[in-house]
Design an enzyme around this catalytic site. Structure first.
Site, PDB file in Angstrom:
ATOM      1  N   ARG A  22       6.624  92.493  -9.182  1.00 40.68           N
ATOM      2  CA  ARG A  22       7.205  91.308  -9.831  1.00 40.68           C
ATOM      3  C   ARG A  22       6.263  90.808 -10.911  1.00 40.68           C
ATOM      4  O   ARG A  22       5.078  90.608 -10.660  1.00 40.68           O
ATOM      5  CB  ARG A  22       7.428  90.190  -8.814  1.00 40.68           C
ATOM      6  CG  ARG A  22       8.559  90.535  -7.883  1.00 40.68           C
ATOM      7  CD  ARG A  22       8.890  89.411  -6.945  1.00 40.68           C
ATOM      8  NE  ARG A  22       9.786  89.948  -5.934  1.00 40.68           N
ATOM      9  CZ  ARG A  22      10.130  89.339  -4.829  1.00 40.68           C
ATOM     10  NH1 ARG A  22       9.645  88.145  -4.567  1.00 40.68           N
ATOM     11  NH2 ARG A  22      10.944  89.902  -3.973  1.00 40.68           N
ATOM     12  N   SER A 113      13.839  88.269  -6.676  1.00 40.95           N
ATOM     13  CA  SER A 113      14.312  87.461  -5.561  1.00 40.95           C
ATOM     14  C   SER A 113      14.499  85.985  -5.902  1.00 40.95           C
ATOM     15  O   SER A 113      15.275  85.638  -6.776  1.00 40.95           O
ATOM     16  CB  SER A 113      13.346  87.637  -4.391  1.00 40.95           C
ATOM     17  OG  SER A 113      13.825  86.976  -3.276  1.00 40.95           O
ATOM     18  N   HIS A 114      13.714  85.130  -5.258  1.00 41.49           N
ATOM     19  CA  HIS A 114      13.862  83.679  -5.398  1.00 41.49           C
ATOM     20  C   HIS A 114      13.101  83.139  -6.600  1.00 41.49           C
ATOM     21  O   HIS A 114      13.138  81.937  -6.847  1.00 41.49           O
ATOM     22  CB  HIS A 114      13.350  83.014  -4.124  1.00 41.49           C
ATOM     23  CG  HIS A 114      11.954  83.453  -3.799  1.00 41.49           C
ATOM     24  ND1 HIS A 114      11.686  84.715  -3.327  1.00 41.49           N
ATOM     25  CD2 HIS A 114      10.768  82.838  -3.924  1.00 41.49           C
ATOM     26  CE1 HIS A 114      10.384  84.841  -3.166  1.00 41.49           C
ATOM     27  NE2 HIS A 114       9.792  83.721  -3.524  1.00 41.49           N
ATOM     28  N   ASP A 278      19.657  83.113  -2.020  1.00 35.76           N
ATOM     29  CA  ASP A 278      18.696  83.158  -3.132  1.00 35.76           C
ATOM     30  C   ASP A 278      19.145  84.097  -4.249  1.00 35.76           C
ATOM     31  O   ASP A 278      20.286  84.575  -4.256  1.00 35.76           O
ATOM     32  CB  ASP A 278      17.323  83.581  -2.611  1.00 35.76           C
ATOM     33  CG  ASP A 278      17.312  85.025  -2.159  1.00 35.76           C
ATOM     34  OD1 ASP A 278      18.382  85.505  -1.719  1.00 35.76           O
ATOM     35  OD2 ASP A 278      16.266  85.677  -2.261  1.00 35.76           O
ATOM     36  N   ASP A 280      18.712  87.276  -5.029  1.00 35.11           N
ATOM     37  CA  ASP A 280      19.287  88.594  -4.724  1.00 35.11           C
ATOM     38  C   ASP A 280      20.060  88.630  -3.413  1.00 35.11           C
ATOM     39  O   ASP A 280      20.457  89.705  -2.953  1.00 35.11           O
ATOM     40  CB  ASP A 280      18.197  89.674  -4.729  1.00 35.11           C
ATOM     41  CG  ASP A 280      17.118  89.417  -3.685  1.00 35.11           C
ATOM     42  OD1 ASP A 280      16.886  88.244  -3.352  1.00 35.11           O
ATOM     43  OD2 ASP A 280      16.503  90.387  -3.218  1.00 35.11           O
ATOM     44  N   ASP A 282      19.337  87.913  -0.196  1.00 27.78           N
ATOM     45  CA  ASP A 282      18.850  88.283   1.136  1.00 27.78           C
ATOM     46  C   ASP A 282      18.354  87.079   1.940  1.00 27.78           C
ATOM     47  O   ASP A 282      18.228  87.154   3.148  1.00 27.78           O
ATOM     48  CB  ASP A 282      17.791  89.397   1.080  1.00 27.78           C
ATOM     49  CG  ASP A 282      16.632  89.074   0.167  1.00 27.78           C
ATOM     50  OD1 ASP A 282      16.603  87.971  -0.401  1.00 27.78           O
ATOM     51  OD2 ASP A 282      15.749  89.952  -0.004  1.00 27.78           O
ATOM     52  N   ARG A 283      18.086  85.957   1.264  1.00 26.89           N
ATOM     53  CA  ARG A 283      17.614  84.782   2.006  1.00 26.89           C
ATOM     54  C   ARG A 283      18.768  83.848   2.369  1.00 26.89           C
ATOM     55  O   ARG A 283      19.823  83.901   1.727  1.00 26.89           O
ATOM     56  CB  ARG A 283      16.624  83.990   1.156  1.00 26.89           C
ATOM     57  CG  ARG A 283      15.357  84.746   0.859  1.00 26.89           C
ATOM     58  CD  ARG A 283      14.354  83.864   0.135  1.00 26.89           C
ATOM     59  NE  ARG A 283      13.112  84.594  -0.012  1.00 26.89           N
ATOM     60  CZ  ARG A 283      11.916  84.036  -0.117  1.00 26.89           C
ATOM     61  NH1 ARG A 283      11.808  82.730  -0.120  1.00 26.89           N
ATOM     62  NH2 ARG A 283      10.835  84.777  -0.223  1.00 26.89           N
ATOM     63  N   GLU A 364      12.242  86.013   9.545  1.00 29.87           N
ATOM     64  CA  GLU A 364      10.997  85.486   9.015  1.00 29.87           C
ATOM     65  C   GLU A 364      11.173  84.009   8.677  1.00 29.87           C
ATOM     66  O   GLU A 364      12.273  83.562   8.351  1.00 29.87           O
ATOM     67  CB  GLU A 364      10.620  86.223   7.736  1.00 29.87           C
ATOM     68  CG  GLU A 364      10.350  87.689   7.926  1.00 29.87           C
ATOM     69  CD  GLU A 364       9.924  88.327   6.619  1.00 29.87           C
ATOM     70  OE1 GLU A 364       8.721  88.527   6.447  1.00 29.87           O
ATOM     71  OE2 GLU A 364      10.785  88.599   5.769  1.00 29.87           O
ATOM     72  N   SER A 366      10.369  82.732   6.025  1.00 32.52           N
ATOM     73  CA  SER A 366      10.670  82.616   4.603  1.00 32.52           C
ATOM     74  C   SER A 366      12.180  82.751   4.341  1.00 32.52           C
ATOM     75  O   SER A 366      12.599  83.434   3.416  1.00 32.52           O
ATOM     76  CB  SER A 366       9.886  83.647   3.805  1.00 32.52           C
ATOM     77  OG  SER A 366      10.095  84.938   4.341  1.00 32.52           O
ATOM     78  N   LYS A 377      16.972  91.892   4.942  1.00 30.71           N
ATOM     79  CA  LYS A 377      17.486  90.630   5.441  1.00 30.71           C
ATOM     80  C   LYS A 377      18.786  90.343   4.698  1.00 30.71           C
ATOM     81  O   LYS A 377      19.009  90.878   3.615  1.00 30.71           O
ATOM     82  CB  LYS A 377      16.467  89.515   5.285  1.00 30.71           C
ATOM     83  CG  LYS A 377      15.885  89.310   3.898  1.00 30.71           C
ATOM     84  CD  LYS A 377      14.762  88.294   4.005  1.00 30.71           C
ATOM     85  CE  LYS A 377      14.174  87.949   2.651  1.00 30.71           C
ATOM     86  NZ  LYS A 377      13.180  88.909   2.184  1.00 30.71           N
ATOM     87  N   ARG A 497      -0.295  79.638   1.191  1.00 28.54           N
ATOM     88  CA  ARG A 497       0.682  79.152   2.156  1.00 28.54           C
ATOM     89  C   ARG A 497      -0.058  78.746   3.431  1.00 28.54           C
ATOM     90  O   ARG A 497      -0.871  79.517   3.948  1.00 28.54           O
ATOM     91  CB  ARG A 497       1.691  80.242   2.504  1.00 28.54           C
ATOM     92  CG  ARG A 497       2.453  80.798   1.300  1.00 28.54           C
ATOM     93  CD  ARG A 497       3.776  81.402   1.750  1.00 28.54           C
ATOM     94  NE  ARG A 497       4.420  82.228   0.736  1.00 28.54           N
ATOM     95  CZ  ARG A 497       5.047  81.766  -0.338  1.00 28.54           C
ATOM     96  NH1 ARG A 497       5.091  80.466  -0.576  1.00 28.54           N
ATOM     97  NH2 ARG A 497       5.628  82.600  -1.189  1.00 28.54           N
TER      98      ARG A 497
HETATM   99  C1  G16 Z   1       9.817  88.778   0.282  1.00 30.05           C
HETATM  100  C2  G16 Z   1       9.853  89.729   1.429  1.00 30.05           C
HETATM  101  C3  G16 Z   1       9.853  88.950   2.705  1.00 30.05           C
HETATM  102  C4  G16 Z   1       8.686  87.993   2.742  1.00 30.05           C
HETATM  103  C5  G16 Z   1       8.739  87.101   1.531  1.00 30.05           C
HETATM  104  C6  G16 Z   1       7.605  86.103   1.413  1.00 30.05           C
HETATM  105  O1  G16 Z   1      11.014  88.060   0.259  1.00 30.05           O
HETATM  106  O2  G16 Z   1      10.998  90.541   1.375  1.00 30.05           O
HETATM  107  O3  G16 Z   1       9.835  89.846   3.761  1.00 30.05           O
HETATM  108  O4  G16 Z   1       8.698  87.223   3.891  1.00 30.05           O
HETATM  109  O5  G16 Z   1       8.741  87.895   0.387  1.00 30.05           O
HETATM  110  O6  G16 Z   1       6.506  86.678   0.885  1.00 30.05           O
HETATM  111  P1  G16 Z   1       5.219  85.893   0.402  1.00 30.05           P
HETATM  112  O7  G16 Z   1       4.920  84.880   1.470  1.00 30.05           O
HETATM  113  O8  G16 Z   1       4.202  86.993   0.314  1.00 30.05           O
HETATM  114  O9  G16 Z   1       5.522  85.228  -0.910  1.00 30.05           O
HETATM  115  P2  G16 Z   1      11.950  88.074  -1.000  1.00 30.05           P
HETATM  116  O10 G16 Z   1      13.142  87.271  -0.587  1.00 30.05           O
HETATM  117  O11 G16 Z   1      11.098  87.438  -2.066  1.00 30.05           O
HETATM  118  O12 G16 Z   1      12.229  89.516  -1.263  1.00 30.05           O
END
Ligand code: G16
Length: 544
Positions: A22, A113-114, A278, A280, A282-283, A364, A366, A377, A497
């Site tokens: 990213r 993603s988000h 979110d 994409d 998945d959240r 998770e 998150s 997810k 975090r």
């Molecule tokens: C991604 C991963 C998740 C993870 C999240 C948070 O989510 O797919 O499994 O829990 O990042 O990551 P971090 O705490 O390292 O920012 P997503 O939805 O961004 O693909």
């Protein structure tokens, strides 16, 4: 077919994070940047493996341009067939489902993603393997090694594909098919959940729902599922049209960024049920009327009620959560007599457990939950799960939560994020804290005794691969926890975090304010890590 060999030189910053690579859009737009990374993905696959590839993204800025490039590179690389989502759109869970359905070699998902989108926002790319799940660390390490030595990539000369038109077009020695994944995904969900039962909720118009697609990928899927197939009122899905900049918003379904929905759900005429997803898809975030369900609690409720859902009639076989996720689901697993695995943050760590059938549910903190139906997810799956559960129990979200806590106790839980802080200082905070862990073990801080602390490491029970340095844990005598991690998904500076958790068995104490209940732990978290001193911040930027 006219394959061009283009000379290139390595970029040193292409190490995939928690979920793929990213970066800011401008970084991806540099000459050869995207191409290098894509070639390194293809080079990490054996030639005989290159059969079907699926491509799609969350529709963010640069999605369409990137897809045209990747299509031509995939053909040059020897793929036989490439499936691409109509208008370049495929949600992450739909991608996982399609890879499994077509037995594809894998899929390339274009998403950050988000993270916010648009010309000044973020872009991202991740590769999912044959099982439909994110590439495991072994593969992402291989891709990264390739990025450090790459000296050329291959691309064919060909006209761009019309991404909006469904159908098949030859390209070089391969064929490209533009597919619509919405109907497929909705059919799949219809097999897992009792749609007739959910329809009864909406039939009289008494039950109202709001779903915030946040101008991201889930809009078309959510409209099909909730408004067309389940009979929810037109308008149930808000911000339904996917936009390249997500309408200027931050497509992260939490209490801060999904504020439009949150205001509705806590307002005077709040619907019965609210949810958001979110960038994409998945959240998920789950809300009831004047009620917020933490992702950790949502996972625990799912575990306790899995057997009510038609696709999971045999119940829970095993469950997994990421380490910082609250231990609410552990209590359910204990009562149900199944194993609960604790993995590092990142969905990729669930893949082996799901493939080997050690678990059929995982989640998770998150805002992610999912099951063995795919290997990602799945935001809309989680929303359907809650709708089906509400239909079974004929209870409100708040009542379901109260019953759950009465039975299993409540885990007060919160995450404090310090976003875009200085990276060097954030790393110093972590290394200083880690160095003090042996001295801190056994000590009492503000009356709270630290019984154990470590830097979490995980050995995968299936392939024995080991992942170290996955977060600093402090466990206290009363079962409370503080965990510190640096995010692996940000693109600017570092994000610290801090995860806080306190268990409360007494049902008289289950209606307290979360931040107040955690106040002492929050103070201890600051004292232990000297957050203000290292980050220069008085307050977290986001509290979830
Ligand atoms: C991604 C991963 C998740 C993870 C999240 C948070 O989510 O797919 O499994 O829990 O990042 O990551 P971090 O705490 O390292 O920012 P997503 O939805 O961004 O693909």
């Amino acid at each position: 077919m006219n394959i061009q060999q283009i000379s290139s030189t390595p970029f040193t910053d292409q190490k995939p994070g928690t979920s793929g690579l990213r970066k800011k859009v401008d970084v991806f737009k540099q000459a050869h940047y995207l191409e290098n990374f894509v070639q390194c993905i293809f080079n990490s696959l054996g030639d005989s493996d290159k059969d079907i590839l699926i491509i799609g993204g969350d529709g963010r800025f640069y999605n369409r341009q990137a897809i045209q490039v990747i299509l031509k590179m995939a053909v040059a690389s020897g793929f036989r067939k490439i499936l691409v989502g109509q208008s370049g759109l495929v949600s992450t869970p739909a991608m996982s489902a399609q890879i499994r359905k077509y037995k594809a070699t894998g899929g390339i998902i274009l998403s950050a993603s988000h993270n916010p989108g648009g010309p000044d926002g973020d872009f991202g790319i991740k590769f999912n393997t044959q099982n439909g799940g994110p590439a495991p660390e072994k593969l992402t390490d291989q891709i990264y090694q390739n990025t450090l030595t790459i000296d050329q990539y291959q691309i064919i000369e060909a006209a761009d594909i019309d991404l909006d038109q469904l159908g098949t077009t030859p390209m070089g020695n391969a064929e490209v098919e533009v597919i619509d994944t919405v109907a497929d995904y909705a059919d799949f969900m219809q097999h897992l959940f009792d749609f007739e039962r959910i329809k009864t909720l909406f039939r009289t118009g008494a039950f109202q729902m709001s779903f915030d697609a946040m101008h991201a990928i889930t809009g078309p899927y959510a409209k099909e599922l909730f408004e067309r197939r389940l009979g929810a009122m037109v308008g149930t899905v808000m911000n339904a049209e996917p936009l390249e900049d997500f309408g200027g918003g931050h497509p992260d379904p939490n209490m801060v960024h999904a504020h439009e929905l949150v205001e509705q759900m806590f307002g005077p005429k709040a619907p019965d049920f609210g949810a958001a997803s979110d960038g994409d898809g998945d959240r998920n975030m789950i809300l009831g009327r004047h009620c917020y369900v933490t992702p950790s609690d949502s996972l625990a409720v799912m575990a306790a009620n899995l057997h009510h859902i038609p696709g999971y009639r045999n119940g829970l076989s095993g469950v997994a959560r990421s380490m910082p996720t609250s231990q609410a689901v552990d209590r359910v697993a204990e009562v149900m007599g199944v194993h609960c695995y604790e993995t590092p943050t990142g969905w990729k760590f669930f893949g082996n457990l799901l493939d080997s059938k050690k678990i059929n549910l995982c989640g998770e903190e998150s805002f992610g939950s999912g099951s063995d139906h795919i290997r990602e997810k799945d935001g809309l799956w989680a929303v359907l799960f809650w709708l089906d559960l509400i239909a079974v129990k004929q209870q409100s979200v708040a009542e379901i939560m109260q019953d759950h806590w009465r039975r299993f106790g409540r885990h007060y839980y919160s995450r404090h994020d310090y976003e875009e802080v200085d990276k060097t200082r954030a790393e110093e905070l972590m290394s200083t804290l880690k160095a003090r862990q042996s001295e801190l073990a056994g000590q009492a801080i503000n009356g709270y005794k630290i019984t154990a602390c470590d830097d979490f490491s995980y050995t995968d029970p299936v392939d024995n691969s080991c992942s170290e340095n996955q977060g600093l844990r402090f466990l206290f005598e009363d079962g409370s926890r503080i965990v510190y991690r640096l995010s692996g998904t940000g693109t600017v500076g570092a994000t610290l975090r801090v995860y806080l958790e306190r268990y409360e068995p007494n049902s008289e104490q289950h209606q307290l304010d979360t931040q107040q209940t955690l106040a002492l732990l929050i103070k201890i978290a600051e004292q232990l890590a000297r957050i203000k001193e290292f980050t220069g911040r008085e307050q977290p930027s986001v509290i979830t």
